[in-house]
Design a protein around this motif. Structure first.
Motif, short mmCIF file in Angstrom:
data_model
loop_
_atom_site.label_atom_id
_atom_site.label_comp_id
_atom_site.label_asym_id
_atom_site.label_seq_id
_atom_site.Cartn_x
_atom_site.Cartn_y
_atom_site.Cartn_z
N THR A 30 43.52 85.21 65.43
CA THR A 30 44.07 85.46 64.09
C THR A 30 44.34 86.94 63.89
O THR A 30 45.40 87.34 63.37
CB THR A 30 43.11 84.95 63.01
OG1 THR A 30 42.91 83.54 63.19
CG2 THR A 30 43.66 85.21 61.62
N GLU A 57 52.55 79.33 59.80
CA GLU A 57 52.38 78.35 60.88
C GLU A 57 51.71 79.00 62.08
O GLU A 57 50.81 78.42 62.70
CB GLU A 57 53.75 77.79 61.27
CG GLU A 57 53.70 76.73 62.36
CD GLU A 57 55.07 76.16 62.65
OE1 GLU A 57 55.47 76.14 63.83
OE2 GLU A 57 55.75 75.73 61.68
N ALA A 58 52.14 80.22 62.44
CA ALA A 58 51.53 80.93 63.57
C ALA A 58 50.07 81.25 63.28
O ALA A 58 49.20 81.12 64.16
CB ALA A 58 52.32 82.20 63.86
N GLU A 60 48.08 79.57 61.39
CA GLU A 60 47.31 78.34 61.45
C GLU A 60 47.00 77.97 62.90
O GLU A 60 45.89 77.52 63.22
CB GLU A 60 48.08 77.21 60.76
CG GLU A 60 47.42 75.83 60.84
CD GLU A 60 46.03 75.79 60.22
OE1 GLU A 60 45.24 74.91 60.62
OE2 GLU A 60 45.72 76.63 59.35
N GLU A 61 47.98 78.15 63.78
CA GLU A 61 47.72 77.88 65.20
C GLU A 61 46.68 78.85 65.74
O GLU A 61 45.83 78.48 66.56
CB GLU A 61 49.02 77.98 66.00
CG GLU A 61 50.00 76.87 65.70
CD GLU A 61 50.87 76.50 66.90
OE1 GLU A 61 50.40 76.64 68.05
OE2 GLU A 61 52.01 76.06 66.67
N ARG A 64 43.26 77.71 64.69
CA ARG A 64 42.77 76.61 65.54
C ARG A 64 42.32 77.12 66.91
O ARG A 64 41.34 76.63 67.48
CB ARG A 64 43.85 75.54 65.69
CG ARG A 64 44.11 74.75 64.40
CD ARG A 64 44.88 73.47 64.68
NE ARG A 64 46.24 73.74 65.12
CZ ARG A 64 47.29 73.82 64.31
NH1 ARG A 64 47.13 73.65 62.99
NH2 ARG A 64 48.50 74.04 64.78
N ALA A 65 43.04 78.12 67.42
CA ALA A 65 42.62 78.72 68.68
C ALA A 65 41.25 79.38 68.55
O ALA A 65 40.40 79.28 69.45
CB ALA A 65 43.65 79.75 69.14
N ARG A 119 51.54 76.09 75.51
CA ARG A 119 50.51 75.65 74.55
C ARG A 119 49.24 75.22 75.29
O ARG A 119 48.12 75.55 74.86
CB ARG A 119 51.03 74.49 73.72
CG ARG A 119 52.13 74.82 72.71
CD ARG A 119 52.35 73.61 71.83
NE ARG A 119 53.59 73.65 71.08
CZ ARG A 119 53.74 74.23 69.88
NH1 ARG A 119 52.73 74.86 69.33
NH2 ARG A 119 54.91 74.19 69.26
N VAL A 124 50.03 81.07 71.66
CA VAL A 124 50.39 80.78 70.27
C VAL A 124 51.86 81.16 70.07
O VAL A 124 52.20 82.34 70.10
CB VAL A 124 49.51 81.58 69.30
CG1 VAL A 124 49.95 81.34 67.85
CG2 VAL A 124 48.04 81.23 69.49
#
Length: 485
Positions: A30, A57-58, A60-61, A64-65, A119, A124
């Motif tokens: 992040t 969106e990026a 959020e990915e 999750r990472a 992915r 990301v």
């Protein structure tokens, strides 16, 4: 390679450093994505390298990472590292617009295999990189998204068709970028922007993608692609360093039998016991190199010799000259049936560029080569593939220019017909390789008059690591500063 002063921001670190830092929990994905977004906000309004940005969106990915980082799950080699995806590549939820307004309204339902691989490696996706309309120019401008500028010199092309990918890398927007190459579209932009570009062996990275559609007055039409796309086009990485390019290449390697040219497994290649032999091919016998291009070759040859490689120079290699000539036949004749669609959906720039392309090809093959000439061209291609593999084997590489000229002035292919015809022969090192399907890397060597100059290294089929080793030797001894240094 010369670098900037000690990095003070995450976006300044290499992909290799970032992947290690995320894995060690020294930085979160992040934080890294936020740092890149700040750099994009600072530089992209001027350069227009990345389009269709979706920051939330990026992020959020990335979130999750970060959850996977602390969960104990196995982490991929690019875990948490941002990468840009080209606008001609399927990415779920994004239109595969190719810079064409008529293609901009149908979001892809799934990812291309190369995006899936990125992915899976933990990367990301952050931003879509700009290209010319239909990804068929050595420049990067289109009616949908506008013009991408070269961070080194706005009056020079950033290259095409992966110009947005290369410009974004050079400006520090992302540490890695995905591109594709059928006539230099990874290698030339990388050279124009002073970064590293890898064109892998055909079949190593899957070129499979979900079906592509175009909205026409008659309704949606599924797009089929001609033989050269399946036999000559590849997906591959662009990166700021050779080490990063190697890391991304191995992450993207995806044996995939849905790809008509895919291989079931990449063969293991033993490393030679001694440094490989290098043949310096200075030209093609028809076009004279700009002095700065020759100086880049001389420096790269000296660097390779210093690393222990035996370097032999030849004025030209007829096999490559013939391959570049074949590219003009096979690509052009495969484009010809597509002209009605291009004329219907494309703008003035791509129409003018294609007129120049066809005029240049006609000087080599005539206005309308017949079917026998086309078939014989494919037959001759197979012979040249065999001969080049016999020449290179697993212990020899070629050193060539990237182009006989410095990065072209913007729109050189559409502003003057005579100038447009000069581009075709100058780009012989870019066009000779795709028609044969061999791996090649472009790596920057030095900066002259404010522009980066690179060289190309070509190896035998599936000898990417051998070529990257040589590229590393060049990079280690070269002085190419980062733009933010």
């Amino acid at each position: 390679m010369a670098t900037s002063p000690r990095p003070t921001q995450p976006w300044q670190l290499s992909a290799t450093e970032l992947a290690a830092a995320v894995r060690a929990r020294e930085i979160s994905s992040t934080e890294l994505v936020r740092s890149c977004l700040e750099r994009i906000e600072e530089t992209n309004p001027r350069l227009n390298a990345l389009v269709d940005l979706r920051p939330e969106e990026a992020l959020e990915e990335a979130r999750r990472a970060d959850e996977r980082t602390v969960s104990g799950d196995e982490l991929g080699p690019l875990h948490g590292v941002p990468v840009s995806i080209k606008i001609n590549t399927e990415q779920r939820g994004y239109a595969t617009s190719n810079g064409v307004p008529a293609l901009a309204h149908r979001p892809a339902e799934g990812d291309a295999a190369c995006v899936t691989a990125l992915r899976a490696a933990g990367a990301v996706p952050l931003g879509r990189s700009n290209s010319p309309a239909f990804s068929f120019r050595w420049f990067s401008t289109n009616e949908l998204h506008g013009r991408t500028l070269n961070p080194w010199d706005a009056e020079r092309t950033p290259g095409g068709s992966s110009g947005g990918a290369a410009a974004g890398l050079a400006a520090g927007m992302t540490p890695l970028a995905q591109g594709n190459d059928i006539g230099g579209s990874i290698r030339f932009p990388a050279a124009c922007c002073g970064v590293v570009g890898v064109r892998p062996t055909v079949g190593r990275i899957s070129d499979w993608a979900p079906p592509a559609w175009a909205d026409t007055p008659a309704g949606p039409v599924e797009l089929d692609f001609p033989p050269t796309v399946h036999s000559c086009a590849v997906q591959g990485p662009l990166a700021r360093t050779v080490a990063d390019a190697r890391l991304a290449l191995h992450a993207m390697t995806t044996p995939d039998l849905r790809d008509s040219s895919g291989v079931p497994a990449v063969p293991l290649r033993p490393r030679p016991a001694r440094p490989v032999r290098v043949r310096l091919v200075r030209g093609n016998g028809t076009v004279e190199n700009h002095p700065a291009v020759d100086r880049a070759l001389d420096r790269a040859a000296a660097h390779l010799a210093d690393a222990g490689h035996a370097v032999e120079e030849v004025a030209e290699l007829p096999l490559l000259t013939e391959a570049a000539r074949l590219w003009a036949l096979l690509i052009t004749e495969d484009i010809r049936p597509m002209l009605p669609v291009v004329h219907q959906l494309g703008g003035d720039d791509i129409r003018t560029a294609l007129e120049g392309h066809f005029a240049a090809a006609a000087e080599l093959w005539g206005d309308r080569p017949d079917l026998e000439t086309y078939i014989n061209g494919w037959a001759r291609r197979a012979t040249l593939v065999t001969r080049l593999q016999e020449l290179l084997g697993g212990d020899r590489i070629l050193l060539t220019p990237v182009c006989a000229e410095p990065p072209f002035e913007q729109d050189a292919d559409i502003t003057d017909r005579d100038r447009a015809r000069q581009l075709f022969p100058a780009m012989w090192p870019m066009t000779a390789v795709p028609v044969l399907g061999f791996p090649a890397v472009t790596v920057p060597v030095h900066v002259e008059n404010g522009l980066p100059f690179s060289v190309q290294l070509i190896g035998g089929r599936f000898e990417e690591d051998l070529v990257l080793d040589a590229a590393q030797a060049v990079e280690d001894r070269s002085e190419v500063p980062w733009l933010w240094g």
